[in-house]
Design an enzyme around this catalytic site. Structure first.
Site, PDB file in Angstrom:
ATOM      1  N   ARG A 191     -82.681   6.730   4.197  1.00 47.74           N
ATOM      2  CA  ARG A 191     -84.138   7.511   4.064  1.00 47.74           C
ATOM      3  C   ARG A 191     -85.283   6.851   3.116  1.00 47.74           C
ATOM      4  O   ARG A 191     -86.111   7.355   3.877  1.00 47.74           O
ATOM      5  CB  ARG A 191     -82.835   8.835   3.767  1.00 47.74           C
ATOM      6  CG  ARG A 191     -83.023   9.388   4.363  1.00 47.74           C
ATOM      7  CD  ARG A 191     -84.047  10.612   4.101  1.00 47.74           C
ATOM      8  NE  ARG A 191     -83.272  11.575   2.597  1.00 47.74           N
ATOM      9  CZ  ARG A 191     -82.452  11.918   1.800  1.00 47.74           C
ATOM     10  NH1 ARG A 191     -81.900  13.243   2.965  1.00 47.74           N
ATOM     11  NH2 ARG A 191     -82.097  12.215   0.676  1.00 47.74           N
ATOM     12  N   LYS A 196     -64.118   4.844   2.769  1.00 42.42           N
ATOM     13  CA  LYS A 196     -63.099   6.317   1.693  1.00 42.42           C
ATOM     14  C   LYS A 196     -63.624   6.885   1.345  1.00 42.42           C
ATOM     15  O   LYS A 196     -64.921   6.636   0.578  1.00 42.42           O
ATOM     16  CB  LYS A 196     -61.825   5.263   1.195  1.00 42.42           C
ATOM     17  CG  LYS A 196     -62.327   5.279   0.245  1.00 42.42           C
ATOM     18  CD  LYS A 196     -61.851   4.822  -1.242  1.00 42.42           C
ATOM     19  CE  LYS A 196     -61.642   5.681  -1.864  1.00 42.42           C
ATOM     20  NZ  LYS A 196     -62.654   5.470  -3.181  1.00 42.42           N
ATOM     21  N   HIS A 232     -60.396  -0.945   0.732  1.00 47.39           N
ATOM     22  CA  HIS A 232     -60.431  -2.172   0.402  1.00 47.39           C
ATOM     23  C   HIS A 232     -58.884  -2.909  -0.376  1.00 47.39           C
ATOM     24  O   HIS A 232     -59.134  -3.644   0.014  1.00 47.39           O
ATOM     25  CB  HIS A 232     -61.685  -2.575  -0.885  1.00 47.39           C
ATOM     26  CG  HIS A 232     -61.548  -2.155  -2.148  1.00 47.39           C
ATOM     27  ND1 HIS A 232     -62.084  -0.893  -2.181  1.00 47.39           N
ATOM     28  CD2 HIS A 232     -61.298  -3.130  -3.159  1.00 47.39           C
ATOM     29  CE1 HIS A 232     -62.047  -1.115  -3.335  1.00 47.39           C
ATOM     30  NE2 HIS A 232     -62.033  -1.866  -4.108  1.00 47.39           N
ATOM     31  N   LYS A 255     -56.821  -6.962   0.233  1.00 47.67           N
ATOM     32  CA  LYS A 255     -57.442  -7.992  -1.007  1.00 47.67           C
ATOM     33  C   LYS A 255     -56.151  -8.793  -0.907  1.00 47.67           C
ATOM     34  O   LYS A 255     -55.294  -8.402  -0.361  1.00 47.67           O
ATOM     35  CB  LYS A 255     -56.903  -7.795  -3.035  1.00 47.67           C
ATOM     36  CG  LYS A 255     -57.790  -6.676  -2.938  1.00 47.67           C
ATOM     37  CD  LYS A 255     -57.649  -6.145  -4.509  1.00 47.67           C
ATOM     38  CE  LYS A 255     -58.661  -4.591  -4.910  1.00 47.67           C
ATOM     39  NZ  LYS A 255     -59.778  -4.967  -5.580  1.00 47.67           N
ATOM     40  N   GLU A 312     -58.443   0.352 -14.823  1.00 44.28           N
ATOM     41  CA  GLU A 312     -60.247  -0.128 -15.064  1.00 44.28           C
ATOM     42  C   GLU A 312     -60.229   0.858 -17.168  1.00 44.28           C
ATOM     43  O   GLU A 312     -59.783   2.359 -17.137  1.00 44.28           O
ATOM     44  CB  GLU A 312     -60.503   0.898 -14.060  1.00 44.28           C
ATOM     45  CG  GLU A 312     -61.287   0.829 -12.801  1.00 44.28           C
ATOM     46  CD  GLU A 312     -61.358   1.754 -11.831  1.00 44.28           C
ATOM     47  OE1 GLU A 312     -62.175   0.948 -11.200  1.00 44.28           O
ATOM     48  OE2 GLU A 312     -61.097   2.590 -11.538  1.00 44.28           O
ATOM     49  N   ASP A 339     -59.870   9.366  -5.482  1.00 45.35           N
ATOM     50  CA  ASP A 339     -60.401   8.266  -5.119  1.00 45.35           C
ATOM     51  C   ASP A 339     -59.475   7.313  -5.224  1.00 45.35           C
ATOM     52  O   ASP A 339     -60.123   6.409  -4.838  1.00 45.35           O
ATOM     53  CB  ASP A 339     -60.886   8.247  -6.190  1.00 45.35           C
ATOM     54  CG  ASP A 339     -62.532   6.334  -6.660  1.00 45.35           C
ATOM     55  OD1 ASP A 339     -62.488   7.541  -5.829  1.00 45.35           O
ATOM     56  OD2 ASP A 339     -62.180   6.420  -7.900  1.00 45.35           O
ATOM     57  N   HIS A 379     -55.842   3.905  -2.113  1.00 46.32           N
ATOM     58  CA  HIS A 379     -55.176   1.970  -2.976  1.00 46.32           C
ATOM     59  C   HIS A 379     -53.641   2.227  -3.569  1.00 46.32           C
ATOM     60  O   HIS A 379     -53.245   1.985  -2.987  1.00 46.32           O
ATOM     61  CB  HIS A 379     -56.272   1.918  -3.642  1.00 46.32           C
ATOM     62  CG  HIS A 379     -57.492   1.943  -3.590  1.00 46.32           C
ATOM     63  ND1 HIS A 379     -58.476   1.708  -2.403  1.00 46.32           N
ATOM     64  CD2 HIS A 379     -59.077   2.007  -4.365  1.00 46.32           C
ATOM     65  CE1 HIS A 379     -59.414   1.940  -2.038  1.00 46.32           C
ATOM     66  NE2 HIS A 379     -60.161   2.101  -3.804  1.00 46.32           N
ATOM     67  N   LYS A 429     -59.773   5.493 -14.996  1.00 47.36           N
ATOM     68  CA  LYS A 429     -61.027   5.163 -16.095  1.00 47.36           C
ATOM     69  C   LYS A 429     -60.604   4.746 -17.288  1.00 47.36           C
ATOM     70  O   LYS A 429     -60.605   5.206 -17.942  1.00 47.36           O
ATOM     71  CB  LYS A 429     -61.986   5.832 -15.484  1.00 47.36           C
ATOM     72  CG  LYS A 429     -62.442   5.767 -13.866  1.00 47.36           C
ATOM     73  CD  LYS A 429     -63.604   5.992 -12.968  1.00 47.36           C
ATOM     74  CE  LYS A 429     -63.586   4.899 -11.235  1.00 47.36           C
ATOM     75  NZ  LYS A 429     -63.602   4.250 -11.307  1.00 47.36           N
TER      76      LYS A 429
HETATM   77  C1  BG6 Z   1     -63.046   2.297  -5.468  1.00 45.34           C
HETATM   78  C2  BG6 Z   1     -63.426   3.717  -5.594  1.00 45.34           C
HETATM   79  O1  BG6 Z   1     -62.655   2.094  -3.945  1.00 45.34           O
HETATM   80  O2  BG6 Z   1     -62.125   1.264  -6.291  1.00 45.34           O
HETATM   81  C3  BG6 Z   1     -63.887   3.050  -7.811  1.00 45.34           C
HETATM   82  O3  BG6 Z   1     -64.279   4.665  -5.119  1.00 45.34           O
HETATM   83  C4  BG6 Z   1     -63.047   2.484  -8.176  1.00 45.34           C
HETATM   84  O4  BG6 Z   1     -63.893   4.412  -8.222  1.00 45.34           O
HETATM   85  C5  BG6 Z   1     -62.886   0.721  -6.963  1.00 45.34           C
HETATM   86  O5  BG6 Z   1     -63.571   1.104  -9.247  1.00 45.34           O
HETATM   87  C6  BG6 Z   1     -61.983  -0.358  -7.885  1.00 45.34           C
HETATM   88  O6  BG6 Z   1     -61.724  -0.509  -7.079  1.00 45.34           O
HETATM   89  P1  BG6 Z   1     -61.339  -2.558  -7.805  1.00 45.34           P
HETATM   90  O7  BG6 Z   1     -61.100  -3.529  -6.347  1.00 45.34           O
HETATM   91  O8  BG6 Z   1     -62.450  -3.002  -8.463  1.00 45.34           O
HETATM   92  O9  BG6 Z   1     -60.302  -2.250  -8.404  1.00 45.34           O
END
Ligand code: BG6
Length: 508
Positions: free
Chosen positions: A47, A154, A184, A188, A222, A241, A246, A346
């Site tokens: 946008r 996602k 993602h 890995k 994290e 999330d 994951h 987190k």
């Molecule tokens: C993302 C989440 O999919 O994965 C984030 O939306 C998170 O909140 C992230 O921080 C963590 O990814 P990684 O690769 O740093 O473990």
């Protein structure tokens, strides 16, 4: 390795964070490794008003700031960004798409990519459906000439109903093999290495079951908070999330049966079977099996850290969880009765993702008198950082008597080869270019994962008596999470940045 065909990647959400931080550095890196097709172009759509030149400059800066390796060669960047284009439009009205289509066709003619397009939805999730519908109406999804693939970030839906609805809409427009749902974590290296560890080694398989394994623990911690993503996160929370995608994918790969081949569907069928075997958690059992928490303000190494409720974009009365720990079972022959414990959060003390397989104690404690309580063997598969594997077992301490000491045998992935580990996005974007969907979630996997989590979301939404525990930022989350673990004196592992250290001997 297969070479991708010439193509254009269209990125919706091109002025956003994901494009700058992850996608562009990943495509740039693929290009530097000569893994992009001979001819390709990238069309950013967003946008924000920008010219091609503005976009190229913005992306050059992103590559410098966010590439995992320091990029020093300016020529390499300018050579790459010359194939970047930008088209400004609002994704919602159908009328905007004819302009975008002309732009795309012009690029196609100039580069000769033969109609091969990848559409990457790096937008807020509320846009996925409308973009797909508009692309289809503009005739851009038909594969008459060239391939058309759609990458969806996602979260894929918000719950079972919305996930199903999104699948249904997409299936009316495109076929399942055109859809690439990104998780993602599957990109890995070390997550993929789980398959190799389990199925390339004869010694693990005989032990990998209820007869020898006491429990399985998966942690994805994290140290960062929600940063600039408070607005999105407050309507999502850790369960949606991190767990829905994951963590459950890691459960799938840890618990699955050996696939018959490495075909995308052979692997995904086995992961799906694990998801289908998850013992449903009843709404009334949620408080006993699932602990949620939210970080509160604290002092970490002398610095004041804001509590979640005071982060930008977050409501001051928010009950959104920034931490989840849960216990569940997989009802099948391999895993019946073995508890699985997973947790994510987190603002925990460190960034670490790992799978811990706790083996059962020996049936008879021969050395109990000298050694006291023996610790059981553990196999730790470290996903990040200090990627590798650690086996903890007991040895005799040299000298008189039978003093037993728990020792570590560790393997660090970085010692394997002098090759850099590609980022998850590099691997996944390359896989989409060659049409390999092994590392992407299939429609039924996503829906089955939602089905498992729906009762938890419902219980949290409807029963205010289920507590959200506060935990000071920088700690391991609510203490109540330890109550989930069955067995006297058993706790979670408290891992450190370095694979072989834990608890007190820690480099955070
Ligand atoms: C993302 C989440 O999919 O994965 C984030 O939306 C998170 O909140 C992230 O921080 C963590 O990814 P990684 O690769 O740093 O473990």
């Amino acid at each position: 390795m297969e070479n991708p065909r010439n193509l254009v990647i269209v990125i919706f959400g091109a002025s956003g964070d994901l494009t700058s931080r992850k996608l562009m550095p990943a495509i740039f890196s693929l290009n530097s490794q000569k893994m992009m097709p001979e001819k390709f172009a990238i069309l950013g759509v967003g946008r924000t008003k920008m010219t091609n030149e503005d976009f190229r400059e913005k992306m050059s800066n992103s590559i410098v700031s966010f590439s995992e390796e320091k990029v020093t060669d300016k020529n390499l960047i300018s050579n790459f960004v010359k194939d970047l284009y930008y088209h400004s439009m609002d994704n919602v009205p159908e009328s905007g798409y004819s302009g975008m289509k002309s732009c795309l066709q012009e690029i196609d003619n100039n580069y000769g990519v033969g109609g091969n397009y990848i559409f990457y939805m790096a937008t807020p999730p509320s846009m996925y459906e409308v973009i797909a519908v508009n692309l289809a109406k503009a005739g851009l999804c038909k594969q008459d000439n060239g391939f058309r693939r759609v990458i969806i970030e996602k979260p894929f839906g918000y719950d079972l109903e919305s996930g199903r609805k999104l699948n249904r809409t997409l299936h009316e427009l495109i076929t399942e093999d055109q859809i690439f749902r990104i998780d993602h974590y599957l990109g890995k290296e070390t997550v993929q290495n789980l398959l190799v560890t389990r199925f390339a080694n004869g010694m693990f398989e005989p032990l990998w079951n209820r007869n020898y394994i006491h429990r399985v623990e998966i942690t994805s911690a994290e140290s960062i908070g929600v940063e600039e993503r408070g607005g999105y996160y407050d309507s999502s929370g850790a369960l949606r999330d991190m767990v829905q995608n994951h963590l459950l994918q890691m459960v799938g790969l840890t618990a699955m049966e050996p696939p018959s081949s490495l075909d995308a569907d052979a692997i995904r069928n086995e992961v799906l079977k694990v998801f289908q075997s998850l013992q449903p958690i009843k709404e009334e059992d949620v408080p006993k099996q699932v602990i949620r928490g939210q970080y509160t303000g604290s002092l970490i190494r002398g610095e004041c850290v804001t509590g979640y409720r005071y982060e930008k974009g977050v409501s001051v009365t928010s009950r959104t969880e920034t931490y989840v720990a849960m216990k569940f079972y997989i009802n099948n022959w391999r895993w019946g009765g073995v508890p699985f414990y997973i947790r994510t959060g987190k603002r925990l003390p460190t960034r670490v993702t790992e799978i811990v397989v706790h083996f059962k104690q020996t049936p008879h404690h021969l050395f109990q008198r000298e050694a006291g309580k023996l610790s059981a063997n553990q196999l730790i598969i470290r996903i990040q950082p200090d990627e590798g594997m650690l086996l903890k077992f007991d040895m005799k301490e040299p000298g008189a008597g039978f003093n037993v000491k728990n020792v570590n045998m560790d393997f660090h992935y970085k010692d394997l080869a002098n090759i850099r580990i590609p980022s998850a996005y590099e691997r996944l974007i390359h896989d989409v270019m060659i049409g390999d969907s092994t590392l992407f979630s299939r429609d039924d996997e996503v829906e089955t994962a939602w089905k498992f989590l729906d009762p938890i979301q419902r219980a949290w939404a409807t029963n205010p008596a289920i507590k959200v525990f506060g935990y000071p930022a920088g700690t391991w989350g609510p203490e109540h999470a330890n109550d989930l673990i069955e067995g006297d004196d058993l706790t979670w592992r408290y891992p450190c940045k370095n694979l072989a250290d834990e608890e007190l001997y820690c480099e955070l």
